[in-house]
Design a protein around this motif. Structure first.
Motif, PDB file in Angstrom:
ATOM      1  N   PRO A 113      36.480  38.091  51.115  1.00  0.00           N
ATOM      2  CA  PRO A 113      37.835  38.648  51.163  1.00  0.00           C
ATOM      3  C   PRO A 113      38.869  37.529  51.260  1.00  0.00           C
ATOM      4  N   CYS A 114      39.939  37.652  50.479  1.00  0.00           N
ATOM      5  CA  CYS A 114      41.001  36.652  50.437  1.00  0.00           C
ATOM      6  C   CYS A 114      42.356  37.363  50.443  1.00  0.00           C
ATOM      7  N   LEU A 115      43.375  36.627  50.891  1.00  0.00           N
ATOM      8  CA  LEU A 115      44.740  37.155  50.911  1.00  0.00           C
ATOM      9  C   LEU A 115      44.743  38.533  51.579  1.00  0.00           C
ATOM     10  N   GLN A 116      45.569  39.438  51.068  1.00  0.00           N
ATOM     11  CA  GLN A 116      45.654  40.765  51.686  1.00  0.00           C
ATOM     12  C   GLN A 116      44.567  41.707  51.195  1.00  0.00           C
ATOM     13  N   ASP A 117      44.278  41.646  49.891  1.00  0.00           N
ATOM     14  CA  ASP A 117      43.345  42.629  49.334  1.00  0.00           C
ATOM     15  C   ASP A 117      42.548  42.080  48.157  1.00  0.00           C
ATOM     16  N   ASN A 118      42.495  40.755  48.011  1.00  0.00           N
ATOM     17  CA  ASN A 118      41.721  40.147  46.925  1.00  0.00           C
ATOM     18  C   ASN A 118      40.272  39.936  47.326  1.00  0.00           C
ATOM     19  N   TYR A 119      39.432  39.827  46.303  1.00  0.00           N
ATOM     20  CA  TYR A 119      38.060  39.375  46.485  1.00  0.00           C
ATOM     21  C   TYR A 119      37.821  38.128  45.646  1.00  0.00           C
ATOM     22  N   THR A 135      38.956  34.187  35.707  1.00  0.00           N
ATOM     23  CA  THR A 135      39.112  35.383  34.880  1.00  0.00           C
ATOM     24  C   THR A 135      40.469  35.467  34.190  1.00  0.00           C
ATOM     25  N   HIS A 136      41.555  35.096  34.904  1.00  0.00           N
ATOM     26  CA  HIS A 136      42.888  35.194  34.300  1.00  0.00           C
ATOM     27  C   HIS A 136      43.884  34.387  35.116  1.00  0.00           C
ATOM     28  N   HIS A 137      45.102  34.291  34.596  1.00  0.00           N
ATOM     29  CA  HIS A 137      46.048  33.276  35.076  1.00  0.00           C
ATOM     30  C   HIS A 137      46.859  33.662  36.305  1.00  0.00           C
ATOM     31  N   HIS A 138      46.788  34.885  36.786  1.00  0.00           N
ATOM     32  CA  HIS A 138      47.646  35.281  37.898  1.00  0.00           C
ATOM     33  C   HIS A 138      47.368  34.439  39.149  1.00  0.00           C
ATOM     34  N   ASP A 139      48.450  34.104  39.865  1.00  0.00           N
ATOM     35  CA  ASP A 139      48.350  33.197  41.005  1.00  0.00           C
ATOM     36  C   ASP A 139      47.333  33.659  42.032  1.00  0.00           C
ATOM     37  N   ASP A 140      47.243  34.972  42.244  1.00  0.00           N
ATOM     38  CA  ASP A 140      46.329  35.459  43.281  1.00  0.00           C
ATOM     39  C   ASP A 140      44.862  35.392  42.848  1.00  0.00           C
ATOM     40  N   HIS A 141      44.598  34.731  41.728  1.00  0.00           N
ATOM     41  CA  HIS A 141      43.219  34.472  41.301  1.00  0.00           C
ATOM     42  C   HIS A 141      42.944  32.984  41.097  1.00  0.00           C
ATOM     43  N   ILE A 142      43.989  32.165  41.058  1.00  0.00           N
ATOM     44  CA  ILE A 142      43.773  30.748  40.722  1.00  0.00           C
ATOM     45  C   ILE A 142      44.354  29.761  41.723  1.00  0.00           C
ATOM     46  N   ASP A 161      40.596  42.044  37.251  1.00  0.00           N
ATOM     47  CA  ASP A 161      41.629  43.080  37.215  1.00  0.00           C
ATOM     48  C   ASP A 161      41.620  43.880  35.915  1.00  0.00           C
ATOM     49  N   SER A 162      40.477  43.888  35.228  1.00  0.00           N
ATOM     50  CA  SER A 162      40.324  44.769  34.065  1.00  0.00           C
ATOM     51  C   SER A 162      39.754  46.088  34.579  1.00  0.00           C
ATOM     52  N   LEU A 163      38.451  46.205  34.689  1.00  0.00           N
ATOM     53  CA  LEU A 163      37.828  47.342  35.373  1.00  0.00           C
ATOM     54  C   LEU A 163      37.816  47.029  36.859  1.00  0.00           C
ATOM     55  N   SER A 213      34.816  43.473  41.190  1.00  0.00           N
ATOM     56  CA  SER A 213      36.190  43.425  40.698  1.00  0.00           C
ATOM     57  C   SER A 213      37.090  42.645  41.650  1.00  0.00           C
ATOM     58  N   GLY A 214      38.367  42.538  41.289  1.00  0.00           N
ATOM     59  CA  GLY A 214      39.230  41.543  41.902  1.00  0.00           C
ATOM     60  C   GLY A 214      39.963  41.936  43.163  1.00  0.00           C
ATOM     61  N   HIS A 215      40.032  43.242  43.465  1.00  0.00           N
ATOM     62  CA  HIS A 215      40.851  43.696  44.584  1.00  0.00           C
ATOM     63  C   HIS A 215      40.211  44.892  45.275  1.00  0.00           C
ATOM     64  N   ASN A 216      40.633  45.123  46.504  1.00  0.00           N
ATOM     65  CA  ASN A 216      40.343  46.373  47.188  1.00  0.00           C
ATOM     66  C   ASN A 216      41.597  47.246  47.158  1.00  0.00           C
TER      67      ASN A 216
END
Length: 255
Positions: free
Chosen positions: A9-15, A55-62, A133-135, A169-172
């Protein structure tokens, strides 16, 4: 199984995810929403990191990637077509190519829609897919950069995987996604049971991933656009599946 996967678990709701391919002792991370919790897991496991799969460029993933590269010298793998928006890539990949994580091979799927250049890493031998953040668990990502039609085509690629594939997947967003899903299928018993399971996991501080693709088929309204019952609930009997998906996604955007 040669792939051992820790959900971080990372940040508020990321995995984020730490993978250990045991047969060749290779360590990889999928996405790095923040460095500290991932570094804690890596150090507890022996302090090695070989690969970072993006997976993709959004800050909450990189945003944690530079610190992980500095600490461990890991090689960064991402979509070459989106390299300008990603941390410096050591390995550029595109759809249909693959990346080796020890003895396990991840096929690259372009699942653009949420962003253009979003990819999923699908370990078909191990029946594991990292979809970010796709499926998503009981949902799909908001369509920021692509089109609804493009997002539907991307989801169809993932729907073609083995139904027993474990989806990471990327979030809860499970609780919110469940409330929306009930607005589409209020009588879906499998959905109600899954919402209860998500609530129990949240209460216990446990992750809501992974989940099998089969369970997503049974409960995720975005994957159920082809179901006659869903079309009937929306007053879209006879509509094409992609049009139904677009309507469901639009409803979620304003839910």
């Amino acid at each position: 199984m040669p792939l051992e996967i820790q959900v971080i678990p990372c940040l508020q709701d990321n995995y984020g995810y730490l993978i250990h391919e045991t047969s060749e002792d290779v360590w990889a991370v999928v996405d790095a929403p923040e460095a500290a919790p991932l570094k804690a897991a890596i150090d507890a496991a022996g302090g090695r990191l070989d690969l970072i799969l993006v997976t993709h460029h959004h800050d909450d993933h990189i945003q944690g990637i530079p610190d992980l590269v500095a600490a461990y010298g890991a090689r960064v793998v991402g979509h070459g077509a989106d390299a300008k928006r990603l941390p410096a890539l050591d390995v550029a990949v595109s759809e249909g190519e693959s990346v080796q994580v020890g003895a396990e091979r991840a096929t690259i799927l372009d699942v653009s829609g949420h962003t253009i250049g979003h990819i999923a890493f699908c370990f078909e031998g191990a029946k594991v897919a990292f979809t970010a953040d796709s499926l998503m668990a009981l949902g799909c990502g908001r369509v920021f950069e692509g089109t609804y039609a493009q997002m539907w085509e991307s989801l169809k690629k993932l729907m073609a995987l083995d139904p027993q594939t474990q989806v990471y997947s990327g979030h809860n967003y499970g609780a919110a996604n469940g409330r929306f899903a009930l607005s589409i299928e209020p009588e879906n018993a499998a959905l109600k049971a899954r919402i209860e399971a998500i609530a129990a996991a949240d209460a216990a501080g446990e992750p809501i991933v992974p989940v099998t693709l089969a369970e997503e088929f049974a409960t995720n309204p975005f994957l159920r656009a082809g179901e006659a019952s869903v079309k009937a609930n929306l007053g879209m009997e006879g509509a094409e599946d992609g049009a139904v998906f677009a309507e469901v996604r639009k409803r979620k955007d304003s839910f």
